[in-house]
Design a protein around this motif. Structure first.
Motif, PDB file in Angstrom:
ATOM      1  N   GLU A 132      17.671  18.604  45.513  1.00 12.66           N
ATOM      2  CA  GLU A 132      18.281  19.853  45.973  1.00 12.66           C
ATOM      3  C   GLU A 132      18.617  19.700  47.452  1.00 12.66           C
ATOM      4  O   GLU A 132      17.743  19.730  48.318  1.00 12.66           O
ATOM      5  CB  GLU A 132      17.311  21.019  45.759  1.00 12.66           C
ATOM      6  CG  GLU A 132      17.940  22.371  46.056  1.00 12.66           C
ATOM      7  CD  GLU A 132      16.995  23.518  45.764  1.00 12.66           C
ATOM      8  OE1 GLU A 132      17.472  24.597  45.400  1.00 12.66           O
ATOM      9  OE2 GLU A 132      15.767  23.319  45.889  1.00 12.66           O
TER      10      GLU A 132
ATOM     11  N   ASP B  74      18.521  24.166  49.812  1.00 13.29           N
ATOM     12  CA  ASP B  74      17.753  25.148  49.048  1.00 13.29           C
ATOM     13  C   ASP B  74      18.046  26.568  49.552  1.00 13.29           C
ATOM     14  O   ASP B  74      18.840  26.763  50.483  1.00 13.29           O
ATOM     15  CB  ASP B  74      16.260  24.835  49.091  1.00 13.29           C
ATOM     16  CG  ASP B  74      15.688  24.845  50.501  1.00 13.29           C
ATOM     17  OD1 ASP B  74      16.271  25.510  51.394  1.00 13.29           O
ATOM     18  OD2 ASP B  74      14.649  24.196  50.730  1.00 13.29           O
ATOM     19  N   ALA B  75      17.416  27.554  48.938  1.00 12.32           N
ATOM     20  CA  ALA B  75      17.704  28.951  49.262  1.00 12.32           C
ATOM     21  C   ALA B  75      17.377  29.284  50.717  1.00 12.32           C
ATOM     22  O   ALA B  75      18.139  29.982  51.396  1.00 12.32           O
ATOM     23  CB  ALA B  75      16.922  29.867  48.321  1.00 12.32           C
ATOM     24  N   ASP B  76      16.242  28.792  51.207  1.00 16.45           N
ATOM     25  CA  ASP B  76      15.853  29.079  52.589  1.00 16.45           C
ATOM     26  C   ASP B  76      16.842  28.472  53.578  1.00 16.45           C
ATOM     27  O   ASP B  76      17.237  29.121  54.565  1.00 16.45           O
ATOM     28  CB  ASP B  76      14.442  28.545  52.869  1.00 16.45           C
ATOM     29  CG  ASP B  76      13.371  29.335  52.140  1.00 16.45           C
ATOM     30  OD1 ASP B  76      13.653  30.483  51.749  1.00 16.45           O
ATOM     31  OD2 ASP B  76      12.256  28.797  51.961  1.00 16.45           O
TER      32      ASP B  76
ATOM     33  N   SER C 269      19.942  27.707  52.992  1.00 20.01           N
ATOM     34  CA  SER C 269      21.213  28.425  52.859  1.00 20.01           C
ATOM     35  C   SER C 269      21.215  29.676  53.740  1.00 20.01           C
ATOM     36  O   SER C 269      22.201  29.961  54.438  1.00 20.01           O
ATOM     37  CB  SER C 269      21.440  28.828  51.399  1.00 20.01           C
ATOM     38  OG  SER C 269      21.580  27.694  50.574  1.00 20.01           O
ATOM     39  N   ALA C 270      20.105  30.409  53.709  1.00 15.36           N
ATOM     40  CA  ALA C 270      20.005  31.620  54.525  1.00 15.36           C
ATOM     41  C   ALA C 270      20.034  31.268  56.015  1.00 15.36           C
ATOM     42  O   ALA C 270      20.673  31.966  56.821  1.00 15.36           O
ATOM     43  CB  ALA C 270      18.729  32.377  54.183  1.00 15.36           C
ATOM     44  N   ASP C 271      19.349  30.189  56.395  1.00 13.00           N
ATOM     45  CA  ASP C 271      19.332  29.765  57.797  1.00 13.00           C
ATOM     46  C   ASP C 271      20.734  29.355  58.257  1.00 13.00           C
ATOM     47  O   ASP C 271      21.145  29.666  59.382  1.00 13.00           O
ATOM     48  CB  ASP C 271      18.364  28.597  57.988  1.00 13.00           C
ATOM     49  CG  ASP C 271      16.912  28.996  57.783  1.00 13.00           C
ATOM     50  OD1 ASP C 271      16.613  30.210  57.887  1.00 13.00           O
ATOM     51  OD2 ASP C 271      16.078  28.106  57.500  1.00 13.00           O
TER      52      ASP C 271
END
Length: 243
Positions: free
Chosen positions: A9, A12-14, A16-18
């Motif tokens: 991956e 990841d989601a974190d 992406s938010a950053d």
């Protein structure tokens, strides 16, 4: 028999938010006239790549954004001279890279935002405004393209933000009777430009809002480039390198 390994991956989601948060701030800074300064003492090509990525409008209709690679042996001194209030410094480095650590800890006194790209052990929480980190201890990560992917995405997301002009302005907070930085107990980080000539003189310092003179009578032997914590126009302590 072919063995298929689990896919990696990459974002990841974190992360992406950053990336999204960093891109929004970067777009706002560029809109206000900022320059992006790129440093990477360990992996110099990344600094050059970031500068080219942002300054070169590879897609028709996209803006050329001011970005410069700083590759002097002393990137701290280069950033100090080059960066202006409202600029952004982006670093690609390991969490223990001493020059990048020093840049990050001084950035608020210079009035600049910071973005730190790296992998492995994370830097100390809060040392950079935005930390874009790969969760991997593989020493080859800097050469695999994952950092390149991150700053390519950062470039693309920044231009996406430009497409929403309403996001480009931020209302400055007003001083109220409840909370006021000037009259509260909040300290400000400053960097010494000129130390006092005598014990009764003030020191000229650089702050996030410009240059000013501060009282340093409670601090012994103030020197050029010292980081001081100031409250109410007076320096109350010196920040050592490990602080």
């Amino acid at each position: 028999m072919n063995v298929v390994s689990d896919p990696v991956e990459l974002i990841d989601a974190d992360l992406s938010a950053d990336l999204a948060a960093a891109a929004l701030v970067l777009a706002r800074r560029f809109t206000a006239g900022a320059t992006l300064w790129a440093v990477s003492p360990q992996w110099e090509p990344h600094a050059h790549h970031i500068a080219v990525e942002f300054v070169h409008p590879v897609i028709m209709g996209k803006r050329a954004l001011p970005s410069v690679a700083l590759v002097d042996p002393d990137p701290v001194a280069q950033c100090r001279v080059a960066a202006r209030r409202g600029d952004v410094i982006i670093a690609v480095a390991a969490a223990d890279q001493p020059q990048v650590i020093d840049i990050m800890r001084r950035a608020s006194a210079w009035g600049v935002d910071t973005i730190w790209i790296g992998h492995g052990a994370r830097p100390e929480a809060g040392i950079a405004n935005h930390t874009l980190w790969v969760r991997s201890d593989d020493p080859m990560v800097p050469a695999t393209g994952r950092f390149v992917l991150m700053y390519h995405l950062l470039w693309e997301l920044t231009h996406v933000c430009f497409e929403h002009p309403g996001l480009m302005t931020v209302k400055e907070p007003e001083c109220t009777d409840e909370v006021c930085v000037t009259c509260s107990d909040e300290g400000r980080l400053v960097e010494v430009i000129l130390p006092p000539v005598t014990v009764m003189d003030e020191a000229l310092v650089r702050t996030a809002t410009g240059e000013e003179f501060v009282d340093v009578t409670v601090i012994d032997d103030v020197e050029v480039n010292d980081l001081l914590l100031v409250h109410g126009g007076a320096a109350i302590t010196r920040l050592d390198e490990d602080m």
